[in-house]
Design an enzyme around this catalytic site. Structure first.
Site, short mmCIF file in Angstrom:
data_model
loop_
_atom_site.label_atom_id
_atom_site.label_comp_id
_atom_site.label_asym_id
_atom_site.label_seq_id
_atom_site.Cartn_x
_atom_site.Cartn_y
_atom_site.Cartn_z
N ASN A 211 70.85 17.53 0.94
CA ASN A 211 71.29 18.88 1.29
C ASN A 211 72.21 19.47 0.23
OD1 ASN A 211 69.76 19.13 3.54
ND2 ASN A 211 71.43 19.02 5.02
N GLY A 256 69.28 35.12 -4.01
CA GLY A 256 69.47 35.92 -2.81
C GLY A 256 70.92 35.87 -2.36
N CYS A 263 73.24 23.60 8.43
CA CYS A 263 73.35 22.34 7.67
C CYS A 263 74.07 22.45 6.32
CB CYS A 263 71.96 21.75 7.47
SG CYS A 263 71.23 21.18 9.01
N1 LIG Z 1 69.38 22.26 12.85
C1 LIG Z 1 68.72 21.71 11.85
O1 LIG Z 1 67.87 22.33 11.21
C2 LIG Z 1 69.00 20.28 11.45
C3 LIG Z 1 68.15 19.65 10.53
C4 LIG Z 1 68.38 18.34 10.18
C5 LIG Z 1 69.46 17.65 10.72
N2 LIG Z 1 70.30 18.28 11.60
C6 LIG Z 1 71.42 17.51 12.17
O2 LIG Z 1 71.06 17.11 13.50
C7 LIG Z 1 72.21 17.13 14.36
C8 LIG Z 1 71.95 18.04 15.53
O3 LIG Z 1 71.82 19.35 15.04
P1 LIG Z 1 71.28 20.54 15.98
O4 LIG Z 1 71.18 21.74 15.11
O5 LIG Z 1 70.11 20.07 16.73
O6 LIG Z 1 72.55 20.65 16.97
P2 LIG Z 1 72.70 21.57 18.28
O7 LIG Z 1 74.12 21.97 18.30
O8 LIG Z 1 71.62 22.61 18.28
O9 LIG Z 1 72.39 20.57 19.48
C9 LIG Z 1 73.21 19.51 19.86
C10 LIG Z 1 73.00 19.26 21.35
O10 LIG Z 1 73.65 18.06 21.73
C11 LIG Z 1 74.16 18.21 23.04
N3 LIG Z 1 75.18 17.18 23.31
C12 LIG Z 1 76.41 17.05 22.76
N4 LIG Z 1 77.02 15.95 23.27
C13 LIG Z 1 76.17 15.39 24.14
C14 LIG Z 1 76.22 14.23 24.98
N5 LIG Z 1 77.29 13.43 25.02
N6 LIG Z 1 75.15 13.95 25.76
C15 LIG Z 1 74.06 14.74 25.74
N7 LIG Z 1 73.95 15.85 24.97
C16 LIG Z 1 74.98 16.17 24.17
C17 LIG Z 1 74.68 19.64 23.04
O11 LIG Z 1 74.83 20.14 24.36
C18 LIG Z 1 73.57 20.35 22.25
O12 LIG Z 1 72.57 20.86 23.10
C19 LIG Z 1 73.37 17.55 13.47
O13 LIG Z 1 74.03 16.41 12.99
C20 LIG Z 1 72.71 18.30 12.34
O14 LIG Z 1 73.46 18.28 11.15
C21 LIG Z 1 70.07 19.56 11.98
#
Ligand SMILES: NC(=O)c1ccc[n+]([C@@H]2O[C@H](COP(=O)([O-])OP(=O)(O)OC[C@H]3O[C@@H](n4cnc5c(N)ncnc54)[C@H](O)[C@@H]3O)[C@@H](O)[C@H]2O)c1
Length: 432
Positions: A211, A256, A263
């Site tokens: 990233n 851009g 992320c």
């Molecule tokens: N969004 C992306 O494009 C992307 C891509 C690659 C990696 N990531 C990584 O993946 C991880 C998640 O990202 P995201 O964008 O999906 O996050 P998000 O904030 O959209 O979702 C996280 C979810 O986890 C839930 N949660 C938190 N604590 C919990 C618990 N104890 N029990 C059950 N549920 C719980 C929250 O309610 C929420 O719905 C991060 O570390 C992020 O950096 C994200």
């Protein structure tokens, strides 16, 4: 296989749905009851092309379940994926791991027979060691293997990225866990993707390194665009000329606005923070973060310059406000600081985004959401193309604005400056 995804956000939901589509039974768990109720009613909480259909299909086939009952989901599953958020800590640059450790502490009480615990959340190097410490009793009894499997999907193309990834990275030294996970990913890696087994720490660091490198590529080309504007060179020529070199590649090399999203900003900051803890100076990543912050200011100042510094009471239309097309995610979108600044200068801001109205702008007076492009652009002074949604690519500006002397500022270099000149439209773009 039977899988439990803990955290049904972007990553947990998309990967859970895709795993179920490959024939696995998947329990998607979230502590947010409203989200789970919403999903159980057949509604999708995020905007992601194709996800709706896949959820409906697999839910109907009874391979996909949405629940708040962690204990039941874990007991029913062989592989547990931790997919909770790891946002930046308040007043710091480090990743907030409280959700990850909360999950580990809950798992400690639930697990009674062998499970593989996989961290899909992006976590700093050595987090797996810390999870293992929490679960040490289970580890000693050989009831768990703790693995890192970072996720590389991109919002807006998440399903394609999940099913056809460039690589699947599995960080573990457990032969058993590796065999089971390789089997789980077999339908995906068969499609010519690469499966890479590394150390757990290595897998954790690969995600941040990737990233930060991509963010650096964006900042690099953005800075070169500034030089192109001064030297009358088209940045598109530079991107093409560089991108054709296979050692460089053309992706993430389009100038851009500042990069944003859930992320890149948080992961670059977290990587610097981790390196600082080990007294390592990641000067290149530091420069990237600095350059990206500056970019938000540079482009806002350029908007003021385009309007001859007379911004007060000007009607400014933003086409697109999300950080990229095909997502409704507003996390760290460059439009937020730009609109906030212009709002303070008493401009009348209108915006249209195909993914709908945004809560970020609701508290701001004089920032109004419009339901279509035509009403957002009607009699405006300046149109800013902020996000490259397909529906902004063939616009008849004169017909939309219905007045003379409007300006177009194309932050995505969608339109041809020559054609705009022929049409007698005052047009500005990036690096050209
Ligand atoms: N969004 C992306 O494009 C992307 C891509 C690659 C990696 N990531 C990584 O993946 C991880 C998640 O990202 P995201 O964008 O999906 O996050 P998000 O904030 O959209 O979702 C996280 C979810 O986890 C839930 N949660 C938190 N604590 C919990 C618990 N104890 N029990 C059950 N549920 C719980 C929250 O309610 C929420 O719905 C991060 O570390 C992020 O950096 C994200």
């Amino acid at each position: 296989m039977r899988i439990c995804m803990i955290g049904t956000g972007y990553v947990g939901l998309v990967s859970g749905v895709c795993f179920s589509d490959l024939g696995n039974s998947v329990y998607c768990v979230d502590k947010d009851k409203d989200k789970i109720d919403f999903l159980n009613k057949g509604k999708v909480p995020i905007y992601e092309p194709g996800l709706d259909e896949l959820i409906k299909k697999n839910f109907k086939q009874k391979r996909l379940f949405f629940t708040t009952d962690l204990k039941h989901a874990v007991q029913k599953s062989d592989i547990i994926f931790i997919c909770v958020g790891t946002p930046t800590k308040k007043n710091s640059d480090s990743a907030n791991l409280k959700y990850v450790f909360q999950v580990a502490n809950e798992l400690k009480k639930i697990i009674k027979k062998y499970k593989i615990i996989v961290t899909k959340s992006t976590v700093p190097v050595t987090t797996g060691d810390k999870i293992e410490k929490i679960l040490i009793k289970l580890k000693r009894k050989k009831l768990v293997d703790i693995v890192s499997n970072p996720e590389f999907l991109r919002e807006g193309e998440a399903i394609r990225d999940f099913v056809y990834p460039d690589r699947v990275v599995i960080g573990t030294n457990s032969k058993k866990a590796n065999r089971i996970l390789k089997n789980l990913y077999l339908p995906i890696i068969k499609k010519s993707s690469r499966y890479l087994q590394t150390s757990r720490r290595g897998a954790e660091l690969i995600k941040y390194a990737s990233n930060s490198f991509l963010a650096t590529k964006i900042s690099f080309i953005n800075e070169l665009a500034n030089l192109c504007e001064k030297t009358n060179v088209d940045i598109k020529d530079i991107s093409n000329g560089m991108g054709l070199d296979q050692r460089i590649g053309d992706r993430f090399l389009r100038a851009g606005p500042a990069y944003g999203g859930s992320c890149f900003p948080k992961d670059t900051r977290a990587l610097i923070d981790t390196a600082n803890k080990y007294k390592i100076d990641l000067s290149i990543v530091k420069s990237t973060v600095k350059s990206n912050n500056l970019r938000k200011i540079q482009l806002t100042k350029k908007i003021e310059k385009i309007l001859d510094k007379k911004v007060k009471n000007k009607k400014i239309t933003f086409l697109g406000v999300t950080f990229k097309p095909n997502t409704d995610d507003m996390r760290e979108a460059a439009s937020i600081p730009m609109i906030r600044y212009l709002n303070k200068k008493n401009c009348e801001i209108r915006y249209y985004d195909p993914s709908g109205e945004k809560k970020e702008f609701k508290p701001l007076k004089n920032v109004k959401y419009f339901k279509n492009i035509a009403s957002a652009c009607f009699k405006t002074d300046l149109i800013i193309i902020h996000t490259e949604w397909n529906e902004f690519k063939l616009l008849n500006f004169k017909k939309l604005v219905k007045r003379n002397n409007f300006i177009v500022y194309d932050l995505r270099n969608i339109y041809s400056p020559e054609k705009m000149r022929e049409l007698k439209i005052k047009y500005f773009a990036i690096g050209r």
